[in-house]
Design a protein around this motif. Structure first.
Motif, PDB file in Angstrom:
ATOM      1  N   ARG A  64       4.613 -21.379 -41.927  1.00  8.79           N
ATOM      2  CA  ARG A  64       3.569 -22.343 -41.588  1.00  8.79           C
ATOM      3  C   ARG A  64       3.188 -22.212 -40.120  1.00  8.79           C
ATOM      4  N   PHE A  65       1.955 -22.619 -39.819  1.00  5.01           N
ATOM      5  CA  PHE A  65       1.430 -22.539 -38.464  1.00  5.01           C
ATOM      6  C   PHE A  65       0.927 -23.914 -38.039  1.00  5.01           C
ATOM      7  N   ASN A  66       1.255 -24.303 -36.820  1.00  2.95           N
ATOM      8  CA  ASN A  66       0.764 -25.547 -36.227  1.00  2.95           C
ATOM      9  C   ASN A  66      -0.366 -25.179 -35.277  1.00  2.95           C
ATOM     10  N   PRO A  67      -1.630 -25.386 -35.694  1.00  4.40           N
ATOM     11  CA  PRO A  67      -2.746 -24.998 -34.838  1.00  4.40           C
ATOM     12  C   PRO A  67      -2.766 -25.741 -33.502  1.00  4.40           C
ATOM     13  N   ALA A  68      -2.340 -26.983 -33.494  1.00  3.96           N
ATOM     14  CA  ALA A  68      -2.357 -27.764 -32.252  1.00  3.96           C
ATOM     15  C   ALA A  68      -1.314 -27.253 -31.257  1.00  3.96           C
ATOM     16  N   PHE A 128       6.194 -34.658 -40.586  1.00  3.25           N
ATOM     17  CA  PHE A 128       6.485 -35.587 -39.497  1.00  3.25           C
ATOM     18  C   PHE A 128       5.248 -35.845 -38.636  1.00  3.25           C
ATOM     19  N   GLY A 129       4.102 -36.015 -39.297  1.00  5.00           N
ATOM     20  CA  GLY A 129       2.868 -36.341 -38.592  1.00  5.00           C
ATOM     21  C   GLY A 129       2.167 -35.158 -37.955  1.00  5.00           C
TER      22      GLY A 129
END
Length: 99
Positions: free
Chosen positions: A31-35, A5-6
């Motif tokens: 999973r990891f979202n760095p932002a 989803f972007g």
């Protein structure tokens, strides 16, 4: 990187139940979202996905451990997996509990 989803997510761990038939196949991804600094656990069973957001790596890892506690699960290690604790290996299956 994996885009969902972007949002770019880094896959840190991936497990598979060892079944090849689509209706039996199950996978678990961490999973990891760095932002955003958040982790998520994605469970796919017979093509159906469920996502759980986790605020800490420890919680994501604990959930993945619970989900993969049964027989037959293998942790996949290799290219595309960005787990700093895992050695860089070619894509291979490692039975859960052996390393």
């Amino acid at each position: 990187m994996f885009e969902y989803f972007g949002v770019e997510m880094t896959t840190t761990a991936h497990w598979w139940n060892g079944k090849r038939a689509e209706f039996e196949r199950a996978e678990v991804f961490v999973r990891f979202n760095p932002a955003g600094g958040r982790y998520e656990v994605q469970v796919t069973v017979a093509g159906q996905n469920r996502l759980v957001e986790c605020l800490a790596r420890e919680r994501a890892d604990n959930l993945a451990t619970l989900l993969t506690a049964g027989p037959g699960w293998v942790r996949l290690k290799g290219p595309g997996l960005h787990d700093p604790a895992a050695p860089a290996l070619s894509q291979q299956a490692i039975p859960v509990g052996s390393g």
